[in-house]
Structures are given as structure tokens and as C-alpha cells.
Scaffold this motif. Structure first.
Motif, mmCIF file in Angstrom:
data_model
loop_
_atom_site.group_PDB
_atom_site.id
_atom_site.type_symbol
_atom_site.label_atom_id
_atom_site.label_comp_id
_atom_site.label_asym_id
_atom_site.label_seq_id
_atom_site.Cartn_x
_atom_site.Cartn_y
_atom_site.Cartn_z
ATOM 1 N N ILE A 265 -20.705 25.958 -6.100
ATOM 2 C CA ILE A 265 -20.906 26.943 -7.158
ATOM 3 C C ILE A 265 -22.000 26.533 -8.149
ATOM 4 N N PRO A 266 -22.052 25.288 -8.646
ATOM 5 C CA PRO A 266 -23.144 24.943 -9.566
ATOM 6 C C PRO A 266 -24.537 25.144 -8.956
ATOM 7 N N ALA A 267 -24.718 24.774 -7.699
ATOM 8 C CA ALA A 267 -26.009 24.977 -7.039
ATOM 9 C C ALA A 267 -26.305 26.466 -6.878
ATOM 10 N N ALA A 268 -25.277 27.244 -6.576
ATOM 11 C CA ALA A 268 -25.463 28.687 -6.424
ATOM 12 C C ALA A 268 -25.845 29.329 -7.751
ATOM 13 N N LEU A 269 -25.212 28.906 -8.832
ATOM 14 C CA LEU A 269 -25.552 29.452 -10.151
ATOM 15 C C LEU A 269 -26.995 29.128 -10.509
ATOM 16 N N LYS A 270 -27.417 27.932 -10.194
ATOM 17 C CA LYS A 270 -28.800 27.540 -10.467
ATOM 18 C C LYS A 270 -29.774 28.340 -9.612
ATOM 19 N N ALA A 271 -29.431 28.531 -8.343
ATOM 20 C CA ALA A 271 -30.309 29.252 -7.422
ATOM 21 C C ALA A 271 -30.428 30.731 -7.748
ATOM 22 N N THR A 272 -29.375 31.317 -8.302
ATOM 23 C CA THR A 272 -29.407 32.757 -8.593
ATOM 24 C C THR A 272 -29.662 33.057 -10.064
ATOM 25 N N ALA A 273 -29.978 32.027 -10.854
ATOM 26 C CA ALA A 273 -30.306 32.263 -12.272
ATOM 27 C C ALA A 273 -31.546 33.145 -12.352
ATOM 28 N N ALA B 204 -30.353 39.536 -10.616
ATOM 29 C CA ALA B 204 -29.456 40.588 -11.086
ATOM 30 C C ALA B 204 -27.984 40.234 -10.895
ATOM 31 N N HIS B 205 -27.698 39.122 -10.243
ATOM 32 C CA HIS B 205 -26.315 38.735 -9.988
ATOM 33 C C HIS B 205 -25.724 38.025 -11.198
ATOM 34 N N SER B 206 -24.543 38.475 -11.604
ATOM 35 C CA SER B 206 -23.865 37.825 -12.720
ATOM 36 C C SER B 206 -23.314 36.482 -12.268
ATOM 37 N N PRO B 207 -23.098 35.559 -13.206
ATOM 38 C CA PRO B 207 -22.500 34.279 -12.832
ATOM 39 C C PRO B 207 -21.122 34.433 -12.188
ATOM 40 N N VAL B 208 -20.354 35.410 -12.630
ATOM 41 C CA VAL B 208 -19.021 35.630 -12.054
ATOM 42 C C VAL B 208 -19.142 36.087 -10.603
ATOM 43 N N LYS B 209 -20.055 37.012 -10.336
ATOM 44 C CA LYS B 209 -20.259 37.473 -8.967
ATOM 45 C C LYS B 209 -20.751 36.321 -8.089
ATOM 46 N N THR B 210 -21.683 35.548 -8.617
ATOM 47 C CA THR B 210 -22.211 34.417 -7.855
ATOM 48 C C THR B 210 -21.108 33.425 -7.518
ATOM 49 N N GLY C 242 -19.474 30.744 0.613
ATOM 50 C CA GLY C 242 -20.174 29.463 0.549
ATOM 51 C C GLY C 242 -21.680 29.634 0.566
ATOM 52 N N ILE C 243 -22.345 28.675 1.172
ATOM 53 C CA ILE C 243 -23.808 28.656 1.200
ATOM 54 C C ILE C 243 -24.377 29.869 1.927
ATOM 55 N N THR C 244 -23.582 30.476 2.809
ATOM 56 C CA THR C 244 -24.084 31.628 3.556
ATOM 57 C C THR C 244 -24.293 32.838 2.652
ATOM 58 N N TRP C 245 -23.781 32.792 1.441
ATOM 59 C CA TRP C 245 -24.056 33.889 0.515
ATOM 60 C C TRP C 245 -25.285 33.590 -0.338
#
Length: 89
Positions: free
Chosen positions: A54-62, A65-71, A79-82
């Protein structure tokens, strides 16, 4: 197509966990050690490893348009596939 196939893998893992829990709740858990080992490995990957991503995903999608909750939710499920496939999808 490729992204859909990749995302099917974690969905199948979650289904395996749900079926395993339902069987265990009904005292019908399989006696096969391999099936039990796969269940616990799947549980570790689905719960612990996805959460650790999750921390890597939040950084990658910062900044997207994706909210942190959705991410966080989608990463916990897929997982990583998203989050690694967001630029592809």
C-alpha cells in the motif's frame, strides 16, 4: 486482456480463502497438508504482502485521480496487479 488475466490471480486467491474459511467453519476442512499449506501461503500473500504494498501504491498513484482510500482498497484486493497497471488500463 493481459491486465484482466493478471487481476484474476488475486481474485482466485481470495475465493480460495473464502471457500477454505467456509469449509473450516463447517468442520469440513481438507485433511490434505498441501491444500492447507496453500491456504496459509495464500492468506499471507493476500493479507500481509498486499498490505505491505500500500505505501508504494500510494506513492505511485499520487497526483492521479485515484483517492488514497481507493488506492489502498484496490491494492489490498489486487496487489501490485492493480497499481502497476494503472497507466496501461
Amino acid at each position: 486482456m493481459k491486465v484482466t488475466v493478471l487481476r484474476a490471480i488475486p481474485v482466485l486467491g481470495w475465493l480460495y480463502l473464502v471457500v477454505g474459511l467456509l469449509l473450516a467453519a463447517g468442520d469440513r476442512a481438507p485433511a490434505n497438508r498441501l491444500l492447507r499449506a496453500v491456504f496459509w501461503i495464500d492468506a499471507f500473500l493476500s493479507l500481509v504482502v498486499h498490505a505491505a504494498q500500500i505505501p508504494a501504491a500510494l506513492k505511485a498513484t499520487a497526483g492521479t485521480a485515484h483517492s488514497p482510500v481507493k488506492t489502498a482498497t484496490m491494492t489490498q484486493i489486487f496487489g501490485i496487479t492493480w497499481w502497476k497497471t494503472q497507466e496501461i488500463a
